[in-house]
Design a protein around this motif. Structure first.
Motif, mmCIF file in Angstrom:
data_model
loop_
_atom_site.group_PDB
_atom_site.id
_atom_site.type_symbol
_atom_site.label_atom_id
_atom_site.label_comp_id
_atom_site.label_asym_id
_atom_site.label_seq_id
_atom_site.Cartn_x
_atom_site.Cartn_y
_atom_site.Cartn_z
ATOM 1 N N LYS A 175 0.818 -1.211 0.000
ATOM 2 C CA LYS A 175 0.000 0.000 0.000
ATOM 3 C C LYS A 175 0.853 1.262 0.000
ATOM 4 O O LYS A 175 0.645 2.167 -0.817
ATOM 5 N N SER A 176 1.814 1.303 0.920
ATOM 6 C CA SER A 176 2.644 2.512 1.010
ATOM 7 C C SER A 176 3.463 2.712 -0.259
ATOM 8 O O SER A 176 3.611 3.840 -0.734
ATOM 9 N N LEU A 177 4.000 1.637 -0.796
ATOM 10 C CA LEU A 177 4.813 1.774 -2.004
ATOM 11 C C LEU A 177 3.957 2.252 -3.172
ATOM 12 O O LEU A 177 4.425 3.011 -4.018
ATOM 13 N N PHE A 210 1.657 11.265 5.872
ATOM 14 C CA PHE A 210 2.344 9.999 6.106
ATOM 15 C C PHE A 210 1.882 9.287 7.368
ATOM 16 O O PHE A 210 1.180 9.839 8.203
ATOM 17 N N GLN A 211 2.387 8.061 7.455
ATOM 18 C CA GLN A 211 2.028 7.163 8.543
ATOM 19 C C GLN A 211 2.666 7.579 9.870
ATOM 20 O O GLN A 211 2.161 7.252 10.929
ATOM 21 N N GLU A 212 3.796 8.304 9.808
ATOM 22 C CA GLU A 212 4.598 8.542 11.015
ATOM 23 C C GLU A 212 4.628 10.026 11.382
ATOM 24 O O GLU A 212 5.572 10.729 11.053
ATOM 25 N N ALA A 232 -3.440 9.877 1.826
ATOM 26 C CA ALA A 232 -3.193 9.725 3.254
ATOM 27 C C ALA A 232 -2.854 8.269 3.526
ATOM 28 O O ALA A 232 -3.674 7.389 3.343
ATOM 29 N N ASP A 233 -1.620 8.043 3.953
ATOM 30 C CA ASP A 233 -1.149 6.680 4.168
ATOM 31 C C ASP A 233 -1.259 6.325 5.647
ATOM 32 O O ASP A 233 -0.419 6.730 6.444
ATOM 33 N N GLU A 234 -2.280 5.573 5.989
ATOM 34 C CA GLU A 234 -2.513 5.194 7.387
ATOM 35 C C GLU A 234 -2.242 6.368 8.328
ATOM 36 O O GLU A 234 -1.395 6.278 9.221
ATOM 37 N N PRO A 235 -2.968 7.454 8.160
ATOM 38 C CA PRO A 235 -2.634 8.667 8.916
ATOM 39 C C PRO A 235 -2.888 8.541 10.406
ATOM 40 O O PRO A 235 -2.453 9.401 11.173
HETATM 41 MG MG LIG Z 1 2.496 1.338 4.854
#
Ligand SMILES: [Mg+2]
Ligand SMILES: Nc1ncnc2c1ncn2[C@@H]1O[C@H](COP(=O)(O)OP(=O)(O)OP(=O)(O)O)[C@@H](O)[C@H]1O
Lengths: 334, 305
Positions: free
Chosen positions: A47-49, A96-98, A178-181
């Motif tokens: 997913k992130s890629l 991002f996720q982080e 939005a990647d796993e925000p």
């Molecule tokens: Mg990811």
């Protein structure tokens, strides 16, 4: 009229002498204005890629291939880094996720917000500052003007993610990814941030790609869903279609894993999917899910399984006819 | 920031005090000052008389107190050998050492930071390999030997630069280069490691995702964070440079602090030895303090707790 974002045949490859690592394979989808596409799938399914590939932010050694990659009808494939930089942050941006590590520790929140605006709209500092305050207020941060002078380490994770969202929106992009925000945030904060994203998406009329592995979130905010498994999209459709009538055995298994009030009888075990995800090296030959699929048979290998289009925008990646798949889905859900 | 600075300053003073106590104690234990003053061939009675005359028979802490109050007033005593005030000698020699050391440090930064950056941006490229080779040679080559090579090539063979003395600016070129090469490897490798780390960080990805131009990403967002660990070692490096200065000063016949210390050690010239150690330590502590401040300026996480 073409969609806001058109993705056709997107692949990501990490070349290696021992055999190429291919974490994203032939991914296709489209997102319209005002629409939220949720990409769901287990950890590590790519997913992130996929998101980074859209933004052109893959590591240098990764290779991106696509038959078509268009934003507002503009081809993203052949762009130079400079042309891409003009689009990023202004036409499409990413959260991002982080949140804890995604802001630069050396600069104030205000500087990081307004530099984004000044980069794309050659405006004076005062204008960019006002814009930054406005955006901070928009994402629900109180005392916005004084927050501008704060450094990231002085903010909580939830606040930092709000700042990230404000930063992503400051140039009013057409598309937000939005990647796993909310994955890194407290449960109570998670709901707030999601509500915020969803409300802002409607307010600004943006297209949104929301990556998550939480089906509860999908049910609440998605217009359409793409289910990913081992680098491929195995099923797409509107939320209603996918939730009410899941076709792919993986989607069905996934839906069985979440408790649905009223549907799960007391004492009944929640489903879990036995088996392991295949390593995404080289050619996997046939269906990626076949080693875990309850219905696997000879036809699932060795040829690659193509996406079956049931209706435009509704597809699934399985050799079994849709009617039979649907019946199994209902059997499982009932 | 003021609170932080005050705290660091207090620590610096404390360290300096401890250093002065240790210096005074160890030098007095190692060398009997009365014997040193009396010189060779003095009788026991003469030495005993000197001891009383100079007050060396008093407890060490009393002598230390006397020395400290003198030092604080700017009086480092009188050289036993040269019979001149130590302060005058320091004032003559210190600028030479500070010039060579300062130039060497600047040169080291100017060469090492860009080289480390380029190496980090193109890992395993020819320039990265070149930088690594350059660093390995720098670490392996003794400073005195490199100094001699410079003298042979640029002084004796090419006649480009003077080989000894301090008469003109040209005199400082080779000593500074010789001395700087000692610090280049560590600064370069630190810059490279810091830069590689930072370039892989999430906030650099964010900076690119915002559409910032590559040069903004590099110089504004990456470099600032990458030099933080480098600044922290810069002061330590300067300390090493001052130590290395002893070698370089003798190779190039520069009359600086290092040369003076070397002479004083041979002559057991106690006041001079004590003054050199304390002044160099004080200078070193001052630099550490300044680099702490610079780091706090660069890194708000230190500045604003
Ligand atoms: Mg990811
Ligand atoms: N820079 C990289 N180099 C090599 N492999 C990578 C890189 N980034 C990710 N991968 C691998 O690619 C696969 C897909 O990663 P990706 O981050 O897209 O997963 P994901 O679906 O976002 O998972 P999660 O839900 O845990 O975030 C994983 O096996 C991961 O280990």
């Amino acid at each position: 009229m073409t969609a806001l974002l058109e993705v056709d045949g997107l692949s990501v490859t990490f070349p290696a002498t021992a055999g190429d690592f291919r974490p994203v394979r032939d991914v296709s989808f489209s997102v319209d204005r005002g629409e939220t596409l949720c990409i769901v799938g287990e950890s590590g399914c790519g997913k992130s890629l996929t998101a980074l590939a859209l933004m052109g932010l893959l590591p240098k050694w990764a290779r991106r291939d696509a038959r078509r990659l268009e934003l507002q009808g503009r081809d993203l494939v052949g762009l130079t880094e400079r042309q891409l930089a003009d689009i990023r942050g202004r036409r499409m941006s990413m959260v991002f996720q982080e949140p804890m590590t995604s802001l630069n520790p050396a600069y104030t929140v205000g500087e990081q917000l307004s530099e984004t605006y000044r980069r794309h709209y050659l405006s004076r500092r005062g204008v960019a500052r006002d814009r930054a305050i406005y955006l901070l207020e928009t994402v629900g941060i109180t005392a916005a003007a004084s927050r501008l002078r704060q450094y990231p380490h002085q903010l909580s994770g939830g606040l930092r993610q709000r700042v990230m969202i404000a930063m992503a929106l400051i140039c009013e992009p057409n598309l937000i990814i939005a990647d796993e925000p909310t994955t890194a945030l407290d449960v109570t904060i998670q709901a707030q941030i999601l509500h915020l994203l969803s409300a802002l998406q409607k307010r600004f009329g943006m297209g949104m790609v929301l990556i998550t592995h939480d089906l509860g979130i999908v049910a609440r905010v998605a217009t359409r869903v793409a289910v990913m498994y081992a680098g491929q999209i195995v099923e797409t459709g509107t939320v209603d279609e996918v939730f009410a009538n899941p076709l792919h055995p993986y989607t069905q298994a996934l839906l069985r894993c979440i408790p649905v009030p009223g549907r799960v009888k007391r004492g009944e075990h929640l489903g879990s999917i036995p088996g392991a995800v295949p390593t995404l090296m080289g050619d996997l030959g046939g269906c990626h899910f076949r080693n875990r699929c309850a219905y696997a048979h000879a036809a699932c290998a060795p040829d690659p399984i193509l996406m079956n289009e049931v209706t435009p925008g509704r597809g699934y990646r399985c050799v079994v006819p849709a009617a039979i798949c649907a019946a199994r889905g209902h059997g499982a859900a009932a | 920031m003021p609170a932080y600075a005050a705290k660091r300053f207090a620590v610096a003073l404390l360290v300096l005090f401890v250093v002065s106590v240790l210096t005074f104690t160890f030098t007095n234990v190692a060398v009997d000052p009365a014997i040193a003053i009396a010189g060779e061939g003095a009788t026991d009675a003469q030495i005993e008389r000197l001891r009383r005359e100079y007050g060396f028979d008093r407890p060490l802490y009393v002598q230390y107190g006397e020395w400290l109050s003198g030092t604080l007033a700017g009086d480092f005593g009188t050289s036993i050998r040269q019979r001149r005030p130590v302060l005058t000698m320091l004032a003559e020699k210190f600028p030479v050492t500070a010039t060579v050391g300062g130039l060497a440090l600047i040169l080291a930064f100017v060469v090492a930071v860009p080289l480390g950056m380029v190496a980090a941006l193109r890992p395993n490229s020819w320039i990265d390999r070149f930088a690594l080779g350059f660093a390995v040679v720098g670490m392996a080559m003794p400073t005195f030997w490199f100094g001699l090579v410079l003298i042979i090539v640029f002084g004796v063979t090419l006649h480009w630069l003077p080989v000894s003395g301090t008469g003109t600016a040209a005199h400082f070129v080779m000593p500074s280069i010789a001395l700087s090469y000692y610090s280049i490897p560590i600064i370069m490798r630190l810059t490279r490691a810091g830069m590689i780390d930072v370039m892989a960080s999430d906030y650099i990805r964010t900076a690119r995702a915002k559409g910032l131009l590559p040069r903004t990403v590099l110089f504004k967002h990456a470099l600032r964070n990458a030099v933080i660990p480098v600044v922290a070692v810069a002061a330590v490096q300067f300390g090493h440079l001052l130590a290395g200065s002893v070698v370089v000063e003798s190779v190039f016949a520069l009359h600086g602090i290092g040369y003076m210390a070397w002479e004083a050690l041979h002559a057991a010239d106690l006041p001079v030895i004590q003054a050199v150690v304390v002044v160099l330590a004080g200078f070193y502590i001052l630099l550490v303090f300044l680099s702490d401040l610079l780091n706090a300026f660069l890194d708000p996480r230190i500045r604003i707790a």
